[in-house]
Write an enzyme that holds these catalytic residues in place. Structure first.
Site, short mmCIF file in Angstrom:
data_model
loop_
_atom_site.label_atom_id
_atom_site.label_comp_id
_atom_site.label_asym_id
_atom_site.label_seq_id
_atom_site.Cartn_x
_atom_site.Cartn_y
_atom_site.Cartn_z
N HIS A 148 4.62 9.94 15.44
CA HIS A 148 5.35 9.10 14.49
C HIS A 148 6.23 9.93 13.57
O HIS A 148 7.43 9.66 13.42
CB HIS A 148 4.33 8.30 13.66
CG HIS A 148 4.90 7.51 12.54
ND1 HIS A 148 5.03 6.13 12.57
CD2 HIS A 148 5.37 7.89 11.31
CE1 HIS A 148 5.56 5.72 11.43
NE2 HIS A 148 5.78 6.76 10.65
N GLU A 149 5.65 10.98 12.98
CA GLU A 149 6.43 11.80 12.04
C GLU A 149 7.54 12.56 12.75
O GLU A 149 8.66 12.67 12.24
CB GLU A 149 5.51 12.77 11.29
CG GLU A 149 4.40 12.11 10.48
CD GLU A 149 4.87 11.06 9.52
OE1 GLU A 149 6.07 11.02 9.19
OE2 GLU A 149 4.03 10.25 9.07
N HIS A 152 10.58 10.43 13.30
CA HIS A 152 11.48 10.30 12.15
C HIS A 152 12.58 11.36 12.23
O HIS A 152 13.73 11.10 11.86
CB HIS A 152 10.72 10.45 10.84
CG HIS A 152 10.11 9.17 10.34
ND1 HIS A 152 10.81 8.00 10.21
CD2 HIS A 152 8.84 8.89 9.91
CE1 HIS A 152 10.03 7.05 9.74
NE2 HIS A 152 8.82 7.56 9.54
N TYR A 163 16.66 4.70 4.84
CA TYR A 163 15.28 4.32 4.58
C TYR A 163 15.21 3.27 3.48
O TYR A 163 14.77 3.54 2.34
CB TYR A 163 14.49 5.57 4.21
CG TYR A 163 13.03 5.49 4.54
CD1 TYR A 163 12.59 5.34 5.85
CD2 TYR A 163 12.07 5.57 3.54
CE1 TYR A 163 11.25 5.27 6.15
CE2 TYR A 163 10.72 5.49 3.82
CZ TYR A 163 10.32 5.34 5.13
OH TYR A 163 8.98 5.27 5.44
N GLU A 172 10.75 2.92 10.63
CA GLU A 172 9.30 2.99 10.70
C GLU A 172 8.78 2.48 12.03
O GLU A 172 7.86 3.05 12.63
CB GLU A 172 8.67 2.21 9.55
CG GLU A 172 8.59 2.97 8.24
CD GLU A 172 7.74 4.21 8.35
OE1 GLU A 172 6.66 4.17 8.98
OE2 GLU A 172 8.15 5.26 7.80
N ASP A 235 8.17 0.03 -1.93
CA ASP A 235 8.18 0.70 -0.63
C ASP A 235 9.57 0.62 0.01
O ASP A 235 9.72 0.36 1.20
CB ASP A 235 7.12 0.09 0.29
CG ASP A 235 6.91 0.90 1.58
OD1 ASP A 235 7.15 2.13 1.56
OD2 ASP A 235 6.51 0.30 2.59
N HIS A 240 7.36 -0.20 5.50
CA HIS A 240 6.16 -0.09 6.32
C HIS A 240 5.62 -1.45 6.72
O HIS A 240 5.15 -1.64 7.84
CB HIS A 240 5.08 0.72 5.59
CG HIS A 240 5.43 2.16 5.42
ND1 HIS A 240 6.04 2.64 4.28
CD2 HIS A 240 5.27 3.22 6.24
CE1 HIS A 240 6.25 3.94 4.41
NE2 HIS A 240 5.78 4.31 5.58
#
Length: 562
Positions: A148-149, A152, A163, A172, A235, A240
Site C-alpha cells: 500500500h505505502e 503511493h 491528497y 488511497e 482526514d 481513507h
C-alpha cells in the site's frame, strides 16, 4: 509467471552480479532470493537498490542502515526490518511481473524503508521518497500495508493524485488495490476467505483497518449513496473512508458477484490490475474525482482489449461494477458537480478561446499586493483538473488580502458562454470568513462588475461575513469548500460584441487559514448544432463520453498513511 510460484524459481548466487550499483560486493554462498525476491537482480533490475533503515524510536530519517539488496534476508534486522525489506522487494516484483515497471518511478529508483519511526507512533506512510513505519504495532509485518505505502509512490510518479477529497480517496483505494493484489497472489500469509479482502489483518496488536469487499464492516461507504460517505473536511476530506467506494468496485471486478442490482462476472486480478494501472499511468490527472475515474476505467479497459486476455465483454463487466457502486453519482446533492457546456439537446461547444494553463500564465496578470497569492501552480503539489498545471491562490498566511488573477481581454461572440473548472477551500467556522468572486470589466479595468448574476451553474454558495475586515465582506461569493474540482458556467449573451476582461478575486481577513482557490480549463465558446473542432489546439484532454452535452476529459499527468 505467477507471484505464487516465485519461491520455486530461485536464482542461484552465481547467476547474480557480483556487486551492486555502488560497487559493493554481494555476499557469497546461498541463494539470490527468498521467494518474493526473484526479480530483484534480473535483467534491467541489476542496478536496483533496496535499502532498509531503523530510526531507533526517533523521527530522524532515514535512520541507521540495517540491510540492502546484498542481504536479502535482512539478517541484521529485527522482525520489523525483515518484513519491510522482504515485502518491499516483493511489491517491486509484483509491479515488474505484472506491469513491467522497474521500481517506484519506473526507472529503477532506490526503494527505501525505515522502521521503528517515532516513540510508539501508530501509523505508516509514504513521505514522498520513502516508506516509513511507526514503532507501535507491526505495520511492516503486513505485506498489504507495505505494498500500500509503496503504491503511493507509484501514484506520485504517475497520476499524482492530490491528497484531498475524492482524488485523495482514489489514491488511497489504489494503494489498497495493489496492497491486496500483492497479499492475495504472493503465496504468503493467511489468504483464507475470512480475511481475503481485509487490509492490514497482519498488523500485530491492531489488526485490519479496512475491508475492500465489505467496506461497511469499518463504517466505510460501499457506494456513493451510502450514509457512510463522509462529506466533512477531516482526514483531507475523508480520503481513507471514501476509498471504500472504489474498493468495493475492485472486489466486484476481481471476484464477481451481485450488488446493488448489478451482477458482475469475475475478471480476476491480472485483468483488473491491468485496467487500473492503465488508468493510473495514462488517463487520470491530479485533480481527478470519482466521476473521472468512472469514465477513465471504461476507457482503460477499451484501450487494453486484446492484451492480458481482456475482451469487450470484460469492459461490460467493468461498467457493471462501476454502476453497482454508483461511481458517477453524487454522494449528496450538488456535492461536486460539473456544469454542462451546452444544455440544448443536439448542440455541442465550438470553442472561441481556451486556456488549460499547460503552457504557463501568459494570458494572466496577477495583482497580489504584498503577499504571493495567485500564481501558476501550487507549491503544495499539482492539483489540476486536466494535464499538470493550474492557477492557485493561497488562503495563507493570515493577512488582509485582496488578490486578483486577471484574464486577457477578448471580444465576446454572440450567444457565448464562459466555462471554468475550479476547486476552493476557504476559511469557515460558523460563518464564511474568506471567499472569492468573479468580476468583469468592459472598460479595460476602470470599473468592475460582479458576474454572479450571469452564472447559470455552480454559482456562489454563500455570503462572506459582513462584520469583519475582509475586503469582500458582505458579498455573495464562492465560500466554504467545493469538495474538489467543480465547474461553473457563465452566460455571456448580455456582453456580446463587447471587449471584456474577467478577473478571479480572492478576499481574506487577517485571522485563520485554509487551502485557497485553484482555477483550470478556462473556455469561451458557443453552442452549435453540429460538433465542430475549433479553438486552441493547446487544450488537452481525451473525450471519453458525453452526458447532456458535457464532455468528460481525463489526461495523464501522495501521500497519506495507511
Amino acid at each position: 509467471m505467477k507471484l505464487g510460484s516465485l519461491a520455486l524459481n530461485a536464482i542461484l548466487l552465481n547467476n547474480c552480479p557480483s556487486t551492486d550499483q555502488r560497487g559493493v560486493s554481494r555476499p557469497q554462498g546461498g541463494s539470490c532470493d527468498i521467494g518474493a525476491y526473484e526479480y530483484v537482480f534480473n535483467s534491467d533490475s541489476n542496478n536496483l537498490l533496496i535499502t532498509t533503515y531503523n530510526a531507533g524510536n526517533t523521527t530522524t530519517l532515514p535512520g541507521t542502515f540495517v540491510c540492502d539488496q546484498t542481504d536479502l534476508n535482512c539478517l541484521a534486522g529485527d522482525t520489523h526490518a525483515k518484513g519491510a525489506h522482504k515485502y518491499a522487494a516483493g511489491t517491486y516484483n509484483l509491479y515488474k511481473t505484472s506491469h513491467n515497471r522497474n521500481s517506484i518511478d519506473g526507472n529503477g529508483i532506490e526503494i527505501i524503508s525505515t522502521v521503528h519511526y517515532g516513540n510508539n507512533y501508530g501509523n505508516a506512510f509514504w513521505n514522498g521518497y520513502m516508506m516509513i513505519y511507526g514503532d507501535a504495532y507491526g505495520f511492516a509485518l503486513a505485506d498489504d500495508i507495505v505494498a500500500h505505502e509503496l503504491t503511493h509512490g507509484v501514484t506520485q510518479y504517475e497520476s499524482n493524485l492530490f491528497y484531498y477529497y475524492q482524488s485523495g480517496a482514489i489514491s488511497e483505494s489504489f494503494s489498497d488495490l495493489w496492497g491486496e493484489y500483492y497479499d492475495q497472489t504472493n503465496g504468503q500469509g493467511n489468504d483464507d476467505v475470512t480475511v481475503r479482502w481485509l487490509l492490514g489483518e497482519d498488523i500485530t496488536g491492531l489488526g485490519a483497518v479496512r475491508s475492500m469487499n465489505n467496506p461497511l464492516l469499518f463504517n466505510d461507504p460501499d457506494r456513493m449513496s451510502s450514509p457512510n460517505y463522509y462529506e466533512g473536511e477531516d482526514d483531507n476530506g475523508g480520503v481513507h473512508t471514501n476509498s471504500g467506494v472504489n474498493n468495493k468496485a475492485v472486489s466486484l471486478m476481481v471476484d464477481g458477484g451481485a450488488f446493488n442490482g448489478r451482477t458482475v462476472t469475475a475478471l480476476g486480478w491480472d485483468k483488473t490490475a491491468a485496467i487500473y494501472y492503465e488508468a493510473n499511468t495514462n488517463l487520470l490527472s491530479s485533480g481527478a474525482d470519482y466521476s473521472d475515474l468512472y469514465y477513465a476505467l471504461q476507457q482503460a479497459c477499451s484501450n487494453l482489449i486484446g492484451t492480458k486476455g481482456i475482451t469487450s465483454a470484460d469492459c461490460v463487466e467493468v461498467k457493471d461494477a462501476l454502476d453497482a457502486v454508483e461511481m458517477n453519482a453524487q454522494p449528496a446533492p450538488n456535492f461536486n458537480t460539473d456544469a454542462p457546456l451546452c444544455t440544448t439537446p443536439g448542440t455541442y461547444p465550438s470553442f472561441f478561446f481556451t486556456d488549460d494553463l499547460e503552457s504557463g500564465a501568459s494570458n494572466w496578470t496577477f495583482n497580489n499586493g504584498s503577499s504571493v497569492r495567485w500564481q501558476w501552480d501550487s507549491p503544495y503539489g499539482p492539483f489540476a483538473q486536466s494535464g499538470l498545471h493550474s492557477l492557485y491562490a493561497d488562503d495563507y498566511p493570515e493577512a488582509i488580502t485582496d488578490a486578483t488573477a486577471r484574464l486577457t481581454s477578448f471580444i465576446v461572440p454572440a450567444n457565448a458562454f464562459l466555462h471554468f473548472a475550479h476547486a476552493y477551500d476557504f476559511e469557515t467556522t460558523s460563518v464564511y470568513w474568506d471567499g472569492g468572486v468573479l468580476e468583469y470589466s468592459i472598460n479595460n479595468g476602470s470599473t468592475w462588475v460582479d458576474a454572479g448574476s450571469l452564472m447559470t451553474h455552480n454559482g456562489y454558495r454563500g455570503t462572506i461575513y459582513a462584520n469583519w475586515n475582509n475586503p469582500l465582506k458582505g458579498r455573495a461569493a464562492f465560500v466554504g469548500t467545493s469538495h474538489g474540482y467543480i465547474s461553473t458556467r457563465v452566460n455571456l449573451a448580455s456582453l456580446a460584441g463587447k471587449t471584456v476582461t474577467f478577473r478571479w478575486r480572492m478576499g481574506l481577513d487577517d485571522a485563520g487559514a485554509a487551502w485557497g482557490w485553484w482555477v483550470d480549463n478556462i473556455r469561451v465558446y458557443t453552442c452549435v448544432s453540429a460538433f465542430t473542432l475549433s479553438g486552441n489546439a493547446g487544450a488537452s484532454g481525451v473525450t471519453l463520453s458525453y452526458t447532456d452535452g458535457t464532455p468528460k476529459t481525463v489526461t495523464s499527468q501522495s501521500n497519506g498513511d495507511y
